[in-house]
Design an enzyme around this catalytic site. Structure first.
Site, short mmCIF file in Angstrom:
data_model
loop_
_atom_site.label_atom_id
_atom_site.label_comp_id
_atom_site.label_asym_id
_atom_site.label_seq_id
_atom_site.Cartn_x
_atom_site.Cartn_y
_atom_site.Cartn_z
N HIS A 1 -5.20 -8.59 5.65
CA HIS A 1 -5.39 -7.17 5.33
C HIS A 1 -6.02 -7.03 3.94
O HIS A 1 -5.38 -6.63 2.98
CB HIS A 1 -4.02 -6.46 5.39
N ASP B 1 1.00 4.03 1.41
CA ASP B 1 1.46 4.68 2.65
C ASP B 1 2.67 3.93 3.24
O ASP B 1 3.46 4.51 3.98
CB ASP B 1 0.34 4.86 3.69
N HIS B 2 2.88 2.68 2.82
CA HIS B 2 3.99 1.88 3.37
C HIS B 2 5.20 1.75 2.44
O HIS B 2 6.29 1.40 2.89
CB HIS B 2 3.48 0.48 3.73
N HIS C 1 0.88 -1.16 0.00
CA HIS C 1 0.00 0.00 0.00
C HIS C 1 0.92 1.22 0.00
O HIS C 1 1.96 1.20 0.68
CB HIS C 1 -0.88 0.03 1.27
N ASP D 1 -0.17 -3.54 8.54
CA ASP D 1 -1.62 -3.30 8.51
C ASP D 1 -2.33 -4.64 8.59
O ASP D 1 -2.03 -5.56 7.82
CB ASP D 1 -2.03 -2.61 7.21
#
Ligand code: ZN
Ligand code: ZN
Length: 280
Positions: A157, A71-72, A69, A180
């Site tokens: 996830h 954001d990671h 993702h 996550d």
């Protein structure tokens, strides 16, 4: 002090969850430093600058990505490129779900113009041979050196194809990163008896998206409400729970006391409400 007996440092580099850049928290990232060796977990927006702010930029040796993702992983390539543009002359191993190797190649291809100029202008060694990506496809053993042993678990996830949690057994303590996940039995097993669990957290009354919307449904079904995080920490029997990857991160605001009270519902150990550059 011999490296193998060095105390581990854990620094939260970025503590916001979600892809939207925030004003008060960087994208999710943390680093474990043992002696002079740094192990970065996730590369959210701003990871290189946060490492510099924490005084650990030049410790870079390993990078672990929990899942793809943005954001990671948004600054995965950027971290490698900027470390090289700074002073990196030594090997970096990177670890994470496929297609990590292809992502690495594509990022370096995208950066070819800069790499070529700096090699010539500044006499730098080629970056590509320094970077060694390793794709992690299942739970279990990841890597071991003379300072840490890293294992992982596949966590739940949705809709991400493969999301990992990592456990670092350091000379002085064990530290687990949930990445996550919604509640996952595999994460609880991985975190069993750990000294520190860094876990993502969601404040349900302020979850993003309108009730019934696709966004709200995704957030609620693929993340862990803070009360449940406390229950997980209790079931795993960890000593310290560190809340991070806050959703929402700042808007609408959720106070430290609200986060703390939620986690406290089921967990009686030490609880830390994370913030950027906090060292534990
Ligand atoms: Zn995330
Ligand atoms: Zn995610």
């Amino acid at each position: 002090m011999a490296p193998s007996s060095a105390a581990s440092r854990l620094i939260l580099l970025g503590t916001a969850g979600g892809p939207t850049p925030k004003t008060t928290r960087s994208g999710p990232s943390q680093i474990v430093v043992v002696g002079d060796r740094g192990y970065v977990v996730d590369c959210g927006d701003g990871v290189a600058r946060q490492m510099m702010a924490a005084g650990v930029f030049r410790t870079l040796r390993h990078v672990f990505i929990t899942h793809h993702h943005s954001d990671h992983n948004a600054d995965y390539g950027t971290l490698l490129l900027l470390a090289w543009g700074d002073a990196l002359r030594t090997r970096v191993d990177t670890w994470g779900p496929p297609p990590l190797a292809r992502m690495t190649d594509l990022f370096l291809a995208m950066s070819a113009a800069d790499l070529a100029v700096r090699e010539k202008d500044e006499g730098r060694p080629p970056l590509r041979p320094l970077i060694h990506p390793h794709e992690v496809r299942r739970g279990g053993f990841v890597m071991k050196d003379d300072r840490v042993t890293v294992t992982c678990a596949v966590v739940d996830h949705p809709l991400v194809a493969l999301a990992l949690a990592y456990r670092f057994d350091c000379p002085d303590r064990s530290i687990v990163f949930s990445g996550d996940t919604r509640r996952s039995a595999t994460l609880i097993a991985l975190a069993k008896g750990a000294d520190v669990l860094v876990h993502e957290t969601l404040y349900l009354p302020a979850a993003p998206g309108a009730p019934g919307s696709a966004l709200r449904t995704h957030v609620v079904e693929s993340h862990t409400p803070v009360e449940e995080v406390g229950r997980i920490a209790a079931e795993a029997g960890v000593k310290t729970l560190v809340l991070s990857h806050f959703v929402p991160a700042e808007n609408p605001p959720v106070t430290d006391d609200q986060w703390l009270a939620g986690a406290r519902t089921h967990f009686s150990g030490t609880i830390v409400v994370g913030r950027d550059l906090l060292e534990l």
